[in-house]
Design an enzyme around this catalytic site. Structure first.
Site, PDB file in Angstrom:
ATOM      1  N   HIS A 137      64.385  15.228  64.228  1.00  0.00           N
ATOM      2  CA  HIS A 137      63.705  14.768  64.825  1.00  0.00           C
ATOM      3  C   HIS A 137      62.757  15.291  64.994  1.00  0.00           C
ATOM      4  CE1 HIS A 137      61.568  11.766  67.348  1.00  0.00           C
ATOM      5  NE2 HIS A 137      61.856  12.296  68.886  1.00  0.00           N
ATOM      6  N   SER A 195      62.769  11.316  61.715  1.00  0.00           N
ATOM      7  CA  SER A 195      61.732  10.902  62.624  1.00  0.00           C
ATOM      8  C   SER A 195      60.770  11.818  63.057  1.00  0.00           C
ATOM      9  CB  SER A 195      62.487  10.109  64.055  1.00  0.00           C
ATOM     10  OG  SER A 195      63.605  11.105  64.134  1.00  0.00           O
ATOM     11  N   ARG A 208      63.607   8.983  83.011  1.00  0.00           N
ATOM     12  CA  ARG A 208      63.312   9.283  83.993  1.00  0.00           C
ATOM     13  C   ARG A 208      61.776   9.158  84.613  1.00  0.00           C
ATOM     14  NH1 ARG A 208      64.696  13.680  88.440  1.00  0.00           N
ATOM     15  NH2 ARG A 208      62.314  14.330  87.806  1.00  0.00           N
ATOM     16  N   PHE A 256      54.201  25.465  75.758  1.00  0.00           N
ATOM     17  CA  PHE A 256      55.211  24.065  76.023  1.00  0.00           C
ATOM     18  C   PHE A 256      56.804  24.340  76.558  1.00  0.00           C
ATOM     19  CE2 PHE A 256      56.261  20.483  72.948  1.00  0.00           C
ATOM     20  CZ  PHE A 256      55.804  19.536  73.245  1.00  0.00           C
ATOM     21  N   GLU A 285      57.677  12.080  66.519  1.00  0.00           N
ATOM     22  CA  GLU A 285      57.110  11.796  67.363  1.00  0.00           C
ATOM     23  C   GLU A 285      55.620  12.750  67.457  1.00  0.00           C
ATOM     24  OE1 GLU A 285      59.822  11.706  70.787  1.00  0.00           O
ATOM     25  OE2 GLU A 285      57.737  12.721  72.336  1.00  0.00           O
ATOM     26  N   ASP A 297      57.825  12.092  83.948  1.00  0.00           N
ATOM     27  CA  ASP A 297      57.983  13.365  85.055  1.00  0.00           C
ATOM     28  C   ASP A 297      56.819  12.490  85.189  1.00  0.00           C
ATOM     29  OD1 ASP A 297      59.120  15.306  83.611  1.00  0.00           O
ATOM     30  OD2 ASP A 297      57.789  15.358  81.868  1.00  0.00           O
TER      31      ASP A 297
END
Length: 295
Positions: free
Chosen positions: A275, A20, A113, A225, A22, A115
């Site tokens: 991922h 996968s 949740r 990062f 992103e 940021d």
């Protein structure tokens, strides 16, 4: 479009890892065109099983997130995973977003949740959710979604108690209805194995726990990062990046080599998938998959 929990089940039966990718919604129109017209088509040549699209701080990229989700599914016939966060959303607003996602025939949500915009401490929105586990439970009650959650092999940067406490919160998210876990990026596989052994072995988490991988593009970029997400750069890796200095091309080549070795070890250890945090760039991720024989 498929439910992602079905994708993991089918690949487990076939004894093949799920791959996968992103993406994140670009800030500029030029960046968006580059992603949609060049990078995504190039990435899809590697035949991933699904892709995920991030949700900007405080929901700031919601419309762009859904646009990319729709493009990936409608134009490229690839299952998409839409991110959704608690930040700046009441329960009713979350319900409205879920309905928009449903109308796009997107069946998969990564519940986070999230940021707050501009950083700082998380503040619960009146009428909203305080924890990702509450968001997971709410989405589960809406039915017809496969739900993923985030895991943090080194512990969440905001958890001051420590990683063991953070890992227990992952169990709460799974108990609330999560189907799979995608982890934060890491560079030391020992951190992932410790995390996996604890949550699967001691806490009894039985859903797929999938490592998140990033290929270094430059020393400066990966330093920024990791500072933002709380992942560490191991000493030997840091030393090599320092030696490469500002040579971004050499750093990118080294990043491909490093991530390939990292993935080889993870696959030998039986992870259910990989991922990739693509950083909206195709070259490194595609090359890693070619090196692994998975492209």
């Amino acid at each position: 479009m498929q439910f992602i929990h079905d994708i993991y089940a089918a690949k487990r039966t076939a004894q093949r890892p799920v791959v996968s990718f992103e993406f994140f919604p670009p800030k500029t129109d030029d960046g968006e065109r580059n992603l949609l017209e060049k990078q995504i088509p190039a990435l899809l040549e590697a035949k991933p099983d699904f892709c995920s699209v991030t949700y900007g701080a405080g929901g700031s990229t919601r419309d762009k997130t859904l646009k990319i989700v729709d493009c990936v599914q409608r134009q490229h016939n690839l299952t998409a995973l839409a991110h959704l966060t608690c930040v700046n959303h009441t329960r009713e607003e979350v319900r409205e977003v879920l309905e928009k996602i449903r109308t796009l025939d997107c069946k998969n949500i990564l519940a986070l949740r999230g940021d707050p915009p501009g950083g700082g401490e998380f503040q619960i929105t009146p009428g909203g959710f305080e924890f990702a586990s509450q968001l997971v439970q709410f989405i589960r009650e809406q039915k017809d979604f496969s739900i993923g959650v985030a895991g943090f092999p080194e512990g969440h940067i905001a958890n001051k108690i420590g990683k063991l406490d953070d890992w227990k919160h992952l169990k709460e998210k799974v108990d609330a209805g999560a189907d799979f876990v995608l982890t934060q990026l890491f560079f030391d596989n020992a951190d992932f194995f410790e995390f996996r052994d604890f949550v699967a072995g001691k806490l009894g988490v039985s859903v797929p726990i999938v490592p998140g991988i990033v290929s270094i593009l430059s020393a400066a970029q990966i330093t920024r990062f990791t500072q933002l997400c709380g992942s560490k750069i191991p000493m030997l890796l840091r030393k090599r990046l320092d030696e490469l200095g500002g040579n971004d091309e050499a750093a990118a080549e080294f990043g491909i080599e490093y991530a390939t070795r990292q993935c080889e070890e993870l696959l030998r250890a039986g992870v259910p998938g990989l991922h990739f945090y693509t950083l909206n760039k195709a070259r490194s991720t595609v090359q890693i998959l070619k090196n692994l024989g998975l492209a």
